[in-house]
Design an enzyme around this catalytic site. Structure first.
Site, PDB file in Angstrom:
ATOM      1  N   LYS A 110      26.168  12.268 -36.522  1.00  0.00           N
ATOM      2  CA  LYS A 110      25.612  13.582 -36.169  1.00  0.00           C
ATOM      3  C   LYS A 110      25.271  13.615 -34.677  1.00  0.00           C
ATOM      4  O   LYS A 110      25.552  14.587 -33.996  1.00  0.00           O
ATOM      5  CB  LYS A 110      24.353  13.899 -36.996  1.00  0.00           C
ATOM      6  CG  LYS A 110      24.594  14.013 -38.486  1.00  0.00           C
ATOM      7  CD  LYS A 110      25.414  15.243 -38.847  1.00  0.00           C
ATOM      8  CE  LYS A 110      25.693  15.407 -40.325  1.00  0.00           C
ATOM      9  NZ  LYS A 110      26.412  14.367 -41.024  1.00  0.00           N
ATOM     10  N   LYS A 189      40.234  11.247 -42.599  1.00  0.00           N
ATOM     11  CA  LYS A 189      39.553  11.076 -43.885  1.00  0.00           C
ATOM     12  C   LYS A 189      39.267  12.465 -44.479  1.00  0.00           C
ATOM     13  O   LYS A 189      38.826  13.363 -43.764  1.00  0.00           O
ATOM     14  CB  LYS A 189      38.224  10.341 -43.647  1.00  0.00           C
ATOM     15  CG  LYS A 189      37.379  10.227 -44.892  1.00  0.00           C
ATOM     16  CD  LYS A 189      35.920   9.904 -44.601  1.00  0.00           C
ATOM     17  CE  LYS A 189      35.110  10.156 -45.819  1.00  0.00           C
ATOM     18  NZ  LYS A 189      33.926  10.830 -45.864  1.00  0.00           N
ATOM     19  N   LYS A 192      34.560  17.430 -46.514  1.00  0.00           N
ATOM     20  CA  LYS A 192      34.340  18.880 -46.396  1.00  0.00           C
ATOM     21  C   LYS A 192      33.931  19.246 -44.979  1.00  0.00           C
ATOM     22  O   LYS A 192      34.223  20.337 -44.514  1.00  0.00           O
ATOM     23  CB  LYS A 192      33.327  19.377 -47.431  1.00  0.00           C
ATOM     24  CG  LYS A 192      31.949  18.775 -47.308  1.00  0.00           C
ATOM     25  CD  LYS A 192      31.103  19.263 -48.462  1.00  0.00           C
ATOM     26  CE  LYS A 192      29.917  18.365 -48.715  1.00  0.00           C
ATOM     27  NZ  LYS A 192      30.173  16.927 -48.861  1.00  0.00           N
TER      28      LYS A 192
END
Ligand code: ADP
Ligand code: TRP
Length: 321
Positions: A110, A189, A192
């Site tokens: 993040k 990969k 979502k």
């Protein structure tokens, strides 16, 4: 053997979730006492709409049951139906070095993307440790990206046991190597957050469109492709088709003569077939909400019984009780 795993209701489940986590978890329910839950507390760190959270929880419950989670063999429940886990999170937080959390990918990723992380996201591995330790779990089947969190869990359990005496069972991660990382439609990969998923229960039209849109290179059908194994469609075909179909298709692609359009059509056919039974089952479950609610309520009751015993043990060990 006590098996435990959780899945976040933070979106619609995709085939990466299925092959990386759900399928191995469903297979393991034959081998021990399995506890599987929907991690709605974890979803608080990324989903900020109450209605969406409820909808995703429902979706995960239906998807998991439709894919073969058997509530007679497994205890299936919603994380927040066992609120004891948040108290254990605090007990563990107090023995968690900041540096351990600073090294976690969930947090570092993040930061790298310039997303300002909230405390929940930073502390999320501690909640996950509490999830695992509160059920005395021995084995935790997860996708490769969650392995680090199980290692953090082990560290915290060892630390707590060292400080306060033997309290927690030390768990082992179990990664299914064959399907450790399922590629998405763009070859990264499947996730979502990368918008590159193929969802397990999408409509036929949507899935066909996703598969036909898989990113391929510009080589002509006739060119031999010595690197055929790296093709995304082939990698996905390996997951949904029989070993014979896979190796036959791989050989054709390698030798030259199989176009990408035909390869994608083959993939779609096997994909659609792979989830045919689950789709039927999901429709039945969706029409019977009372049954699904009953399964989750029963699961919560059984899970809570175990959790309250382990929490009591932990409270006593550290002098809260
Ligand atoms: P997402 O990356 O889409 O947000 P999650 O992080 O919620 O997925 O993952 C839920 C579970 O599914 C985890 O156990 C994770 O390891 C597994 N999983 C997710 N994506 C993949 C993938 N592409 N390949 C294998 N396993 C995956
Ligand atoms: N963090 C996991 C994920 O994002 C979900 C999860 C929460 C979990 N608690 C868990 C997985 C405990 C295994 C065990 O996929």
């Amino acid at each position: 053997m006590r098996i435990l795993s959780g899945i976040q209701p933070s979106g619609i489940l995709h085939v990466g979730n299925y092959f990386g986590m759900m399928k191995p978890a469903i297979e393991l329910q034959e081998q021990g006492e399995a506890y599987y839950f929907i991690a709605n507390y974890h979803s608080m760190t990324s989903v900020f709409e109450a209605e969406k959270r409820r909808e995703y929880v429902r979706g995960v419950a239906l998807d998991f049951l439709a894919c073969g989670l058997d509530p007679v063999k497994s205890v299936f429940f919603i994380q927040s139906d066992v609120p004891e886990v948040t108290e254990l999170t605090w007990l563990l937080s107090s023995v968690t070095p900041m540096g351990l959390l600073e090294r976690c990918h969930s947090y570092k990723d993040k930061l790298a993307k310039d997303i300002s992380p909230n405390h929940g996201l930073f502390a999320y591995p501690v909640l996950m440790a509490a999830d695992i330790l509160i059920y005395d779990a021995n084995v935790v089947p997860v996708g490769r990206d969650q392995k680090q969190h199980v290692e953090v869990t082990r560290d915290l359990a060892i630390k707590f046991n060292g400080l306060y005496g033997e309290t927690f069972v030390i768990p082992e991660p179990q990664i299914s190597e064959a399907t450790a990382t399922v590629p998405g439609v763009d070859g990264q990969k499947m996730s979502k957050s990368y918008h590159n998923t193929i969802n397990i229960f999408d409509t036929e039209k949507a899935i066909r469109k996703r598969i036909m849109g898989l990113v391929m290179d510009s080589r002509t059908p006739d060119e031999p492709k010595p690197d055929a194994e790296k093709n995304i469609a082939i990698q996905l075909l390996k997951l949904v088709a029989s070993a014979d179909v896979y190796s036959e298709t791989l050989e054709k692609l390698r030798a030259g003569g199989l176009g990408y359009g035909d390869l994608k059509k083959t993939l779609f056919t096997h994909y659609w077939e792979q989830f045919a039974e689950a789709r039927k089952r999901r429709d039945e479950l969706e029409a019977d909400p009372t049954y699904v609610d009953g399964v989750l309520a029963d699961g919560a009751e059984k899970a809570r019984e175990v959790a309250s015993g382990v929490l009591k043990r932990a409270r006593r060990a550290c002098g809260i009780d």
